[in-house]
Design a protein around this motif. Sequence first.
Motif, PDB file in Angstrom:
ATOM      1  N   ARG A  11       0.875  -1.273  -0.063  1.00 55.04           N
ATOM      2  CA  ARG A  11      -0.128  -0.129   0.088  1.00 55.04           C
ATOM      3  C   ARG A  11       0.844   1.185   0.137  1.00 55.04           C
ATOM      4  N   GLY A  12       0.129   2.521  -0.264  1.00 52.76           N
ATOM      5  CA  GLY A  12       1.192   3.557  -0.371  1.00 52.76           C
ATOM      6  C   GLY A  12       1.765   3.955   1.136  1.00 52.76           C
ATOM      7  N   LEU A  13       2.669   4.427   1.225  1.00 56.01           N
ATOM      8  CA  LEU A  13       3.711   4.687   2.184  1.00 56.01           C
ATOM      9  C   LEU A  13       3.578   6.257   2.568  1.00 56.01           C
ATOM     10  N   ASN A  14       3.026   7.090   1.901  1.00 61.49           N
ATOM     11  CA  ASN A  14       2.767   8.450   2.540  1.00 61.49           C
ATOM     12  C   ASN A  14       3.978   9.109   2.060  1.00 61.49           C
ATOM     13  N   LEU A  15       4.785   8.813   1.079  1.00 66.03           N
ATOM     14  CA  LEU A  15       6.140   9.128   0.836  1.00 66.03           C
ATOM     15  C   LEU A  15       5.730  10.676   0.183  1.00 66.03           C
ATOM     16  N   PRO A  16       6.856  11.617   0.358  1.00 66.60           N
ATOM     17  CA  PRO A  16       6.744  12.806  -0.695  1.00 66.60           C
ATOM     18  C   PRO A  16       6.621  12.452  -1.905  1.00 66.60           C
ATOM     19  N   GLN A  17       6.285  13.611  -2.589  1.00 64.85           N
ATOM     20  CA  GLN A  17       6.524  13.442  -4.138  1.00 64.85           C
ATOM     21  C   GLN A  17       7.906  13.263  -4.836  1.00 64.85           C
ATOM     22  N   LEU A  18       7.928  12.075  -5.705  1.00 65.39           N
ATOM     23  CA  LEU A  18       9.343  11.785  -5.931  1.00 65.39           C
ATOM     24  C   LEU A  18       9.602  11.614  -7.505  1.00 65.39           C
ATOM     25  N   ASP A 103       3.940 -11.115 -11.380  1.00 68.18           N
ATOM     26  CA  ASP A 103       2.672 -11.396 -12.082  1.00 68.18           C
ATOM     27  C   ASP A 103       1.665 -10.250 -12.392  1.00 68.18           C
ATOM     28  N   LEU A 104       2.256  -9.177 -11.779  1.00 71.09           N
ATOM     29  CA  LEU A 104       1.490  -7.748 -12.061  1.00 71.09           C
ATOM     30  C   LEU A 104       1.629  -7.559 -13.458  1.00 71.09           C
ATOM     31  N   SER A 105       0.440  -6.932 -13.789  1.00 65.96           N
ATOM     32  CA  SER A 105       0.362  -6.455 -15.227  1.00 65.96           C
ATOM     33  C   SER A 105       1.077  -5.263 -15.481  1.00 65.96           C
ATOM     34  N   PRO A 106       1.491  -4.730 -16.631  1.00 65.10           N
ATOM     35  CA  PRO A 106       2.142  -3.277 -16.674  1.00 65.10           C
ATOM     36  C   PRO A 106       1.169  -2.223 -15.945  1.00 65.10           C
ATOM     37  N   GLN A 107      -0.382  -2.214 -16.373  1.00 61.46           N
ATOM     38  CA  GLN A 107      -1.027  -1.272 -15.537  1.00 61.46           C
ATOM     39  C   GLN A 107      -1.076  -1.263 -14.025  1.00 61.46           C
ATOM     40  N   GLN A 108      -1.011  -2.728 -13.452  1.00 59.76           N
ATOM     41  CA  GLN A 108      -1.304  -2.780 -12.080  1.00 59.76           C
ATOM     42  C   GLN A 108       0.041  -2.380 -11.476  1.00 59.76           C
ATOM     43  N   PHE A 109       1.565  -2.446 -12.093  1.00 59.88           N
ATOM     44  CA  PHE A 109       2.691  -1.956 -11.772  1.00 59.88           C
ATOM     45  C   PHE A 109       2.599  -0.371 -11.425  1.00 59.88           C
ATOM     46  N   VAL A 110       2.199   0.181 -12.817  1.00 59.24           N
ATOM     47  CA  VAL A 110       2.156   1.686 -12.482  1.00 59.24           C
ATOM     48  C   VAL A 110       1.325   1.955 -11.552  1.00 59.24           C
ATOM     49  N   ASP A 111       0.093   1.619 -11.297  1.00 58.61           N
ATOM     50  CA  ASP A 111      -1.105   2.282 -10.547  1.00 58.61           C
ATOM     51  C   ASP A 111      -0.435   2.013  -9.084  1.00 58.61           C
ATOM     52  N   GLN A 112       0.099   0.721  -8.663  1.00 55.43           N
ATOM     53  CA  GLN A 112       0.464   0.391  -7.348  1.00 55.43           C
ATOM     54  C   GLN A 112       1.842   1.070  -6.899  1.00 55.43           C
ATOM     55  N   TYR A 113       2.795   0.883  -7.874  1.00 57.04           N
ATOM     56  CA  TYR A 113       4.260   1.153  -7.313  1.00 57.04           C
ATOM     57  C   TYR A 113       4.780   2.490  -7.908  1.00 57.04           C
ATOM     58  N   LEU A 114       4.075   2.864  -8.821  1.00 59.10           N
ATOM     59  CA  LEU A 114       4.501   4.242  -9.311  1.00 59.10           C
ATOM     60  C   LEU A 114       3.540   5.540  -8.714  1.00 59.10           C
ATOM     61  N   ILE A 115       2.327   5.455  -9.469  1.00 56.54           N
ATOM     62  CA  ILE A 115       1.472   6.474  -8.980  1.00 56.54           C
ATOM     63  C   ILE A 115       0.835   6.108  -7.461  1.00 56.54           C
ATOM     64  N   GLY A 116       0.963   4.904  -6.897  1.00 55.36           N
ATOM     65  CA  GLY A 116       0.156   4.888  -5.693  1.00 55.36           C
ATOM     66  C   GLY A 116       1.352   5.068  -4.788  1.00 55.36           C
ATOM     67  N   GLN A 117       2.638   5.244  -5.076  1.00 54.75           N
ATOM     68  CA  GLN A 117       3.579   5.643  -4.191  1.00 54.75           C
ATOM     69  C   GLN A 117       4.204   7.128  -4.426  1.00 54.75           C
ATOM     70  N   ASN A 118       3.216   7.983  -5.163  1.00 52.69           N
ATOM     71  CA  ASN A 118       3.438   9.442  -4.965  1.00 52.69           C
ATOM     72  C   ASN A 118       4.694   9.866  -5.866  1.00 52.69           C
ATOM     73  N   ILE A 119       4.808   9.118  -6.869  1.00 49.91           N
ATOM     74  CA  ILE A 119       5.807   9.160  -7.849  1.00 49.91           C
ATOM     75  C   ILE A 119       5.389  10.009  -9.062  1.00 49.91           C
ATOM     76  N   VAL A 120       6.034  11.101  -9.276  1.00 53.36           N
ATOM     77  CA  VAL A 120       5.556  12.106 -10.302  1.00 53.36           C
ATOM     78  C   VAL A 120       6.379  12.217 -11.421  1.00 53.36           C
ATOM     79  N   HIS A 121       7.566  11.470 -11.528  1.00 58.55           N
ATOM     80  CA  HIS A 121       8.326  11.659 -12.584  1.00 58.55           C
ATOM     81  C   HIS A 121       9.290  10.285 -12.869  1.00 58.55           C
ATOM     82  N   VAL A 122       9.365   9.570 -13.708  1.00 56.25           N
ATOM     83  CA  VAL A 122      10.028   8.511 -13.955  1.00 56.25           C
ATOM     84  C   VAL A 122      11.184   8.708 -14.807  1.00 56.25           C
ATOM     85  N   VAL A 123      12.435   8.181 -14.488  1.00 52.40           N
ATOM     86  CA  VAL A 123      13.396   8.396 -15.463  1.00 52.40           C
ATOM     87  C   VAL A 123      14.074   6.854 -15.638  1.00 52.40           C
TER      88      VAL A 123
END
Length: 317
Positions: A11-18, A103-123
Amino acid sequence: MEIIRMKHPQRGLNLPQLAVALGFFDGVHKGHQKVIEMAKEKAGELGVKSGVMTFYPHPKEVLRPETAKEVKYLSAIEDKAELIGFSGVDYLIIVEFDPRFADLSPQQFVDQYLIGQNIVHVVAGFDYTYGRMGKGTMETLPFHSRGMLTQTIVKKVASTKEKISSTSIRTALVKGDIRKVNDYLGRLYTLSGNVEHGEKRGRTIGFPTANVSVDDKTLTPAPGVYAVTANVEGDSFEYTGICNIGFKPTFHDEKPDAPVLEIHLFDFSKTIYDTHITVYFHDFVRGEVKFSGVDELVDQIKKDVDQVKTFFSDRVT
């Protein structure tokens, strides 16, 4: 740098924007360093914190368990964390790569591990993939993120037209091309471990050695002799020396299961059993040879030592 470990489901860890660099980053070579530096740069532009998201263990260990023993790392997870820490990022996120995560789909990975962790930019590098079977790419990321984050794609970093990659470094390492390895890493290749009791044969021929127990998941250079420096736990001095990696064919008719790493340090006489030692590889001297006897071996070691001492003295001058 704060280290955060994640395990699916997360679940989201209440991280700052990253702004984060994504990748496995084995070895943290020059290509990886460029991705991480870009994440730091973007974080500064956006006024957010910087981070690195990596994964452990290697996907091959999980997806192909029958070949897990063949997977060797350029840097253990602790060493990777230290190397990434040197970059000055704010956060290191280590995601446990297990069957459920794989086994996560690409959509699930983005939703749960990027957007869901307050990530706003990916390199990430141009060839980075994510999600089940690596079906997500940097080209599909805008679709999967639905405009909720931005991205930067880093083009390949090359040397003499060859892409700098963990694979190219492994290939050079098993060939003993330590200069190429160090060039691609942007630093000296390093192995570390505790000094253990060995056969104690070196002291009887005038060249006492320390046997270093290296993690069997870390890739060792090709069998042979190397010019090295070393740091001994509890000692601030960096010693020069000569290292042999191999199977001691002069003394063993049957090949051992794994190569032995033994190091002879110059002007060193301390007893260091059970002490942690870090070995830095500078240059390849010669391959492993089976000698006709101890006298021939000793004569060659003397030549090797002279060559290594000259190597280091030339670097000082």
